[in-house]
Design a protein around this motif. Sequence first.
Motif, PDB file in Angstrom:
ATOM      1  N   MET A   1       0.854  -1.148  -0.088  1.00 43.46           N
ATOM      2  CA  MET A   1       0.024   0.186  -0.081  1.00 43.46           C
ATOM      3  C   MET A   1       0.967   1.203  -0.058  1.00 43.46           C
ATOM      4  SD  MET A   1      -2.840   0.941   2.897  1.00 43.46           S
ATOM      5  CE  MET A   1      -3.646   2.560   2.751  1.00 43.46           C
ATOM      6  N   PRO A   2       0.803   2.201  -0.651  1.00 45.55           N
ATOM      7  CA  PRO A   2       1.587   3.367  -0.919  1.00 45.55           C
ATOM      8  C   PRO A   2       1.300   4.449   0.376  1.00 45.55           C
ATOM      9  CG  PRO A   2      -0.066   3.295  -2.880  1.00 45.55           C
ATOM     10  CD  PRO A   2      -0.390   2.292  -1.783  1.00 45.55           C
ATOM     11  N   ALA A   3       2.412   4.767   0.891  1.00 49.36           N
ATOM     12  CA  ALA A   3       2.560   5.567   2.013  1.00 49.36           C
ATOM     13  C   ALA A   3       2.635   6.954   1.825  1.00 49.36           C
ATOM     14  CB  ALA A   3       3.932   5.107   2.616  1.00 49.36           C
ATOM     15  N   GLN A   4       2.011   7.801   2.280  1.00 47.61           N
ATOM     16  CA  GLN A   4       2.207   9.287   2.202  1.00 47.61           C
ATOM     17  C   GLN A   4       3.188   9.713   3.220  1.00 47.61           C
ATOM     18  OE1 GLN A   4      -1.422  11.681   2.192  1.00 47.61           O
ATOM     19  NE2 GLN A   4      -2.638   9.999   1.971  1.00 47.61           N
ATOM     20  N   GLN A   5       4.007  10.726   2.619  1.00 50.48           N
ATOM     21  CA  GLN A   5       4.921  11.547   3.459  1.00 50.48           C
ATOM     22  C   GLN A   5       4.673  13.042   3.240  1.00 50.48           C
ATOM     23  OE1 GLN A   5       8.721  10.177   1.715  1.00 50.48           O
ATOM     24  NE2 GLN A   5       8.851   8.710   3.299  1.00 50.48           N
ATOM     25  N   ILE A   6       4.772  13.807   4.277  1.00 50.70           N
ATOM     26  CA  ILE A   6       4.829  15.356   4.453  1.00 50.70           C
ATOM     27  C   ILE A   6       6.048  15.855   4.459  1.00 50.70           C
ATOM     28  CG2 ILE A   6       4.040  17.397   5.503  1.00 50.70           C
ATOM     29  CD1 ILE A   6       1.696  15.461   4.219  1.00 50.70           C
ATOM     30  N   VAL A   7       6.589  16.489   3.542  1.00 54.00           N
ATOM     31  CA  VAL A   7       7.949  16.960   3.335  1.00 54.00           C
ATOM     32  C   VAL A   7       8.119  18.504   3.451  1.00 54.00           C
ATOM     33  CG1 VAL A   7       9.912  17.051   2.159  1.00 54.00           C
ATOM     34  CG2 VAL A   7       8.558  14.947   2.097  1.00 54.00           C
ATOM     35  N   MET A  54       3.928  13.843  -0.527  1.00 58.71           N
ATOM     36  CA  MET A  54       4.420  12.768  -1.562  1.00 58.71           C
ATOM     37  C   MET A  54       3.779  11.539  -1.262  1.00 58.71           C
ATOM     38  SD  MET A  54       6.594  14.543  -3.461  1.00 58.71           S
ATOM     39  CE  MET A  54       7.539  13.102  -4.348  1.00 58.71           C
ATOM     40  N   VAL A  55       3.187  10.786  -2.163  1.00 55.68           N
ATOM     41  CA  VAL A  55       2.945   9.303  -2.013  1.00 55.68           C
ATOM     42  C   VAL A  55       3.925   8.433  -2.703  1.00 55.68           C
ATOM     43  CG1 VAL A  55       1.189   7.704  -2.750  1.00 55.68           C
ATOM     44  CG2 VAL A  55       0.420  10.197  -2.291  1.00 55.68           C
ATOM     45  N   HIS A  56       4.367   7.667  -1.726  1.00 49.81           N
ATOM     46  CA  HIS A  56       5.557   6.755  -2.093  1.00 49.81           C
ATOM     47  C   HIS A  56       5.005   5.251  -2.124  1.00 49.81           C
ATOM     48  CE1 HIS A  56       9.768   4.634  -1.047  1.00 49.81           C
ATOM     49  NE2 HIS A  56       9.485   4.755  -2.347  1.00 49.81           N
ATOM     50  N   ASP A  57       5.075   4.699  -3.355  1.00 45.14           N
ATOM     51  CA  ASP A  57       4.893   3.168  -3.496  1.00 45.14           C
ATOM     52  C   ASP A  57       5.979   2.426  -3.339  1.00 45.14           C
ATOM     53  OD1 ASP A  57       4.037   0.444  -4.468  1.00 45.14           O
ATOM     54  OD2 ASP A  57       2.905   1.182  -5.913  1.00 45.14           O
ATOM     55  N   GLY A  64       4.627   9.504  -6.344  1.00 49.01           N
ATOM     56  CA  GLY A  64       3.594  10.262  -7.169  1.00 49.01           C
ATOM     57  C   GLY A  64       3.902  11.475  -7.442  1.00 49.01           C
ATOM     58  N   GLU A  65       3.050  12.415  -8.032  1.00 51.27           N
ATOM     59  CA  GLU A  65       3.335  13.724  -8.292  1.00 51.27           C
ATOM     60  C   GLU A  65       3.138  14.500  -7.187  1.00 51.27           C
ATOM     61  OE1 GLU A  65       3.971  15.623 -11.052  1.00 51.27           O
ATOM     62  OE2 GLU A  65       4.322  13.483 -11.979  1.00 51.27           O
ATOM     63  N   PRO A  66       4.275  15.377  -6.721  1.00 50.32           N
ATOM     64  CA  PRO A  66       3.804  16.122  -5.418  1.00 50.32           C
ATOM     65  C   PRO A  66       2.831  17.034  -5.603  1.00 50.32           C
ATOM     66  CG  PRO A  66       5.694  17.245  -6.854  1.00 50.32           C
ATOM     67  CD  PRO A  66       5.162  15.955  -7.422  1.00 50.32           C
ATOM     68  N   GLU A  67       2.172  17.063  -4.068  1.00 58.36           N
ATOM     69  CA  GLU A  67       1.047  17.893  -3.764  1.00 58.36           C
ATOM     70  C   GLU A  67       1.456  19.131  -3.023  1.00 58.36           C
ATOM     71  OE1 GLU A  67      -3.226  17.945  -1.650  1.00 58.36           O
ATOM     72  OE2 GLU A  67      -2.210  16.120  -1.987  1.00 58.36           O
ATOM     73  N   PHE A  68       1.496  20.217  -3.538  1.00 56.53           N
ATOM     74  CA  PHE A  68       1.858  21.517  -2.669  1.00 56.53           C
ATOM     75  C   PHE A  68       0.906  21.981  -1.742  1.00 56.53           C
ATOM     76  CE2 PHE A  68       4.615  21.435  -6.545  1.00 56.53           C
ATOM     77  CZ  PHE A  68       5.790  21.313  -5.858  1.00 56.53           C
ATOM     78  N   LEU A  69       1.104  21.746  -0.322  1.00 57.14           N
ATOM     79  CA  LEU A  69       0.418  21.987   0.477  1.00 57.14           C
ATOM     80  C   LEU A  69       0.316  23.600   1.154  1.00 57.14           C
ATOM     81  CD1 LEU A  69       0.549  18.743   2.605  1.00 57.14           C
ATOM     82  CD2 LEU A  69      -1.019  19.366   0.821  1.00 57.14           C
ATOM     83  N   GLY A  70       1.477  24.084   1.141  1.00 52.23           N
ATOM     84  CA  GLY A  70       1.679  25.540   1.462  1.00 52.23           C
ATOM     85  C   GLY A  70       3.183  26.216   1.361  1.00 52.23           C
ATOM     86  N   SER A  71       3.564  27.532   1.657  1.00 54.56           N
ATOM     87  CA  SER A  71       4.793  27.771   1.359  1.00 54.56           C
ATOM     88  C   SER A  71       4.869  28.989   2.060  1.00 54.56           C
ATOM     89  CB  SER A  71       5.253  28.110  -0.123  1.00 54.56           C
ATOM     90  OG  SER A  71       4.328  29.177  -0.693  1.00 54.56           O
ATOM     91  N   VAL A  72       6.253  29.394   2.668  1.00 58.55           N
ATOM     92  CA  VAL A  72       6.531  30.722   3.104  1.00 58.55           C
ATOM     93  C   VAL A  72       7.583  31.515   2.313  1.00 58.55           C
ATOM     94  CG1 VAL A  72       5.388  30.117   5.235  1.00 58.55           C
ATOM     95  CG2 VAL A  72       7.939  29.713   5.129  1.00 58.55           C
ATOM     96  N   GLY A  73       7.894  32.536   2.540  1.00 56.42           N
ATOM     97  CA  GLY A  73       8.890  33.330   1.953  1.00 56.42           C
ATOM     98  C   GLY A  73       9.360  32.865   0.530  1.00 56.42           C
ATOM     99  N   GLN A  74      10.327  32.863   0.153  1.00 63.26           N
ATOM    100  CA  GLN A  74      10.868  32.866  -1.358  1.00 63.26           C
ATOM    101  C   GLN A  74      10.926  31.276  -1.476  1.00 63.26           C
ATOM    102  OE1 GLN A  74      14.287  35.255  -2.361  1.00 63.26           O
ATOM    103  NE2 GLN A  74      14.041  36.342  -0.590  1.00 63.26           N
ATOM    104  N   VAL A  75      10.228  30.989  -3.087  1.00 62.14           N
ATOM    105  CA  VAL A  75      10.240  29.702  -3.176  1.00 62.14           C
ATOM    106  C   VAL A  75      10.409  29.545  -4.654  1.00 62.14           C
ATOM    107  CG1 VAL A  75       8.976  28.572  -1.125  1.00 62.14           C
ATOM    108  CG2 VAL A  75       7.903  29.367  -3.453  1.00 62.14           C
ATOM    109  N   PRO A  76      11.268  28.556  -5.025  1.00 61.33           N
ATOM    110  CA  PRO A  76      11.365  28.637  -6.759  1.00 61.33           C
ATOM    111  C   PRO A  76       9.716  28.581  -7.437  1.00 61.33           C
ATOM    112  CG  PRO A  76      12.727  26.856  -5.671  1.00 61.33           C
ATOM    113  CD  PRO A  76      11.556  27.476  -4.470  1.00 61.33           C
ATOM    114  N   GLY A  77       9.739  29.313  -8.380  1.00 58.38           N
ATOM    115  CA  GLY A  77       8.540  29.232  -9.532  1.00 58.38           C
ATOM    116  C   GLY A  77       7.404  30.182  -8.626  1.00 58.38           C
ATOM    117  N   GLY A  78       7.767  30.844  -7.318  1.00 56.77           N
ATOM    118  CA  GLY A  78       6.795  31.671  -6.556  1.00 56.77           C
ATOM    119  C   GLY A  78       5.821  31.133  -6.145  1.00 56.77           C
TER     120      GLY A  78
END
Length: 79
Positions: A1-7, A54-57, A64-78
Amino acid sequence: MPAQQIVYQPYIAGPRGSLKPGTPVICRTADEGLRRAERALAGGSILGAQIVRMVHDEAADEFGEPEFLGSVGQVPGGE
């Protein structure tokens, strides 16, 4: 079963004003990642951060494709 990771992915100063990824940290929840990011940004140790799910099988060793949950400050791509 795929596991979810919050990074929590911090970004620090790179050459000539660019952003350079710092060491990613696995968090239990998105809220924990955002709190960590806000504290680090306020303390001046990072320029920005993204919190990503991230979902890791593990059986297939695929992510899997990353799902962006939030950001603070300066990040790539704005994001």
